[in-house]
Design a protein around this motif. Structure first.
Motif, mmCIF file in Angstrom:
data_model
loop_
_atom_site.group_PDB
_atom_site.id
_atom_site.type_symbol
_atom_site.label_atom_id
_atom_site.label_comp_id
_atom_site.label_asym_id
_atom_site.label_seq_id
_atom_site.Cartn_x
_atom_site.Cartn_y
_atom_site.Cartn_z
ATOM 1 N N THR A 27 -36.900 1.157 15.512
ATOM 2 C CA THR A 27 -37.556 1.235 16.366
ATOM 3 C C THR A 27 -37.417 -0.460 17.606
ATOM 4 O O THR A 27 -37.524 -1.607 17.346
ATOM 5 N N SER A 29 -38.049 -2.823 20.344
ATOM 6 C CA SER A 29 -39.724 -3.385 20.665
ATOM 7 C C SER A 29 -40.364 -2.659 22.055
ATOM 8 O O SER A 29 -41.438 -2.673 22.302
ATOM 9 N N ASN A 31 -40.460 0.050 22.186
ATOM 10 C CA ASN A 31 -41.295 1.513 22.449
ATOM 11 C C ASN A 31 -42.932 1.251 21.948
ATOM 12 O O ASN A 31 -43.569 2.469 22.123
ATOM 13 N N ARG A 32 -43.115 -0.259 21.700
ATOM 14 C CA ARG A 32 -44.511 -0.292 21.969
ATOM 15 C C ARG A 32 -45.120 0.249 22.512
ATOM 16 O O ARG A 32 -44.370 -1.024 23.748
ATOM 17 N N GLN A 36 -49.082 -4.228 23.214
ATOM 18 C CA GLN A 36 -49.283 -4.808 21.520
ATOM 19 C C GLN A 36 -47.921 -5.101 21.235
ATOM 20 O O GLN A 36 -47.865 -6.711 20.330
ATOM 21 N N GLN A 37 -46.364 -5.350 22.174
ATOM 22 C CA GLN A 37 -45.600 -5.919 22.492
ATOM 23 C C GLN A 37 -46.264 -7.350 22.782
ATOM 24 O O GLN A 37 -45.552 -8.269 22.251
ATOM 25 N N ARG A 40 -47.576 -9.443 19.532
ATOM 26 C CA ARG A 40 -46.800 -9.464 19.002
ATOM 27 C C ARG A 40 -45.747 -10.974 19.260
ATOM 28 O O ARG A 40 -45.134 -12.186 18.780
ATOM 29 N N ASP A 59 -41.241 -4.104 11.002
ATOM 30 C CA ASP A 59 -40.581 -4.282 11.989
ATOM 31 C C ASP A 59 -40.025 -5.063 13.015
ATOM 32 O O ASP A 59 -39.662 -4.569 14.312
ATOM 33 N N GLU A 64 -36.781 -10.110 19.519
ATOM 34 C CA GLU A 64 -38.473 -10.132 19.883
ATOM 35 C C GLU A 64 -38.159 -11.616 20.252
ATOM 36 O O GLU A 64 -39.649 -12.288 20.860
#
Length: 283
Positions: A27, A29, A31-32, A36-37, A40, A59, A64
């Motif tokens: 997963t 990052s 892919n977000r 949203q990323q 985060r 996740d 990140e």
């Protein structure tokens, strides 16, 4: 200690704020969705640099943390605003020097003395070590030495004395700008030098900062300067001088930066900012 130090440090930030986050091997990052990323990343910056509770982020991946670096100066604005609020409330019933001292205590509580700890470790290492590995080994030691003790005492004393000499109405703006500008200076180190780690520890994360991230960091890093008189911008000259000097020192001594060096840079440039602006005001 900064983003990359979380891999192996005994002073992990995660237990301070929330339940341990799961770290899967999948997963990524990327892919977000973008927003949203970014949200985060902002929450991670808050959780890493302050003791403000943040929601548990499922996740979670250590990589990140590097994406969150661009929000470092924005967190600085939050810390500076909190210090300014405490100062303004305290100054309504207490003398200015006591109000300044309480604002400093507030930032120490809010950040957990995160950057002050970096300053003491970096000064201990650079002051007590000769070879690169020796310097890095001393920085890794959680015990504070004589160099570190002297540096933190002088740093806090310089901040307190400088802030008490400002006009009471000017202190809040100076606090916000000082915290944001100094954190942008730390981000600049990440963008211009490579991360180094003590050879006996695990391999650090990649820390190459894209120019777009540096541009994002520059906005909150420099925006609070607009609250000051333009003639006071000459007060940034000591900040530039300290940044260049300390950057050259760590480049020569250890070939790059550690998280402790970033904390030291933040502290040193914050002090340089207060002294520089104070000199401009006095002219």
């Amino acid at each position: 200690m900064m983003f990359t130090d979380v891999v192996t440090s005994e002073k992990s930030w995660l237990p301070l704020h929330s339940a341990p986050m799961t770290i899967p091997s999948h997963t990524p990052s990327s892919n977000r969705p973008f927003f949203q990323q970014e949200w985060r990343s902002f929450l991670l910056a808050i959780g890493f640099f302050t003791r403000i509770p943040v929601p548990d982020l499922p996740d979670f991946q250590e990589q990140e943390l590097n994406l969150a670096a661009k929000y470092f100066p924005l967190v600085g604005i939050m810390v500076g605003a909190f210090a300014a609020l405490v100062y303004m409330l305290a100054s309504t019933v207490l003398p200015q020097d006591i109000a300044v001292l309480l604002s400093m205590v507030a930032t120490l509580l809010l950040t957990g003395a995160f950057h002050e700890d970096g300053l003491t470790d970096a000064v201990d290492g650079l002051g007590g070590g000769w070879e690169k590995e020796q310097v890095l080994h001393i920085m890794q030691d959680s015990r504070i030495g004589s160099y570190g003790a002297v540096s933190i005492i002088m740093a806090l004393l310089l901040k307190f004395t400088a802030l008490t000499h400002f006009s009471p109405l000017l202190v809040p703006a100076v606090l916000v700008a000082g915290h944001s500008v100094s954190r942008f200076c730390a981000v600049l180190v990440m963008a211009t030098q490579r991360y180094v780690k003590y050879a006996g520890k695990a391999k650090p994360l990649a820390t190459v900062m894209p120019l777009t991230h540096l541009g994002i960091a520059a906005v909150p890093g420099l925006l609070p300067l607009l609250w000051l008189e333009s003639s006071w911008y000459l007060g940034l000259l000591p900040v530039v001088a300290v940044w260049v000097w300390f950057s050259l020192v760590i480049k020569k001594r250890i070939g790059g930066y550690t998280g402790d060096c970033l904390g030291a840079m933040q502290q040193l440039t914050e002090i340089a900012f207060y002294l520089g602006v104070l000199a401009c005001v006095a002219i």
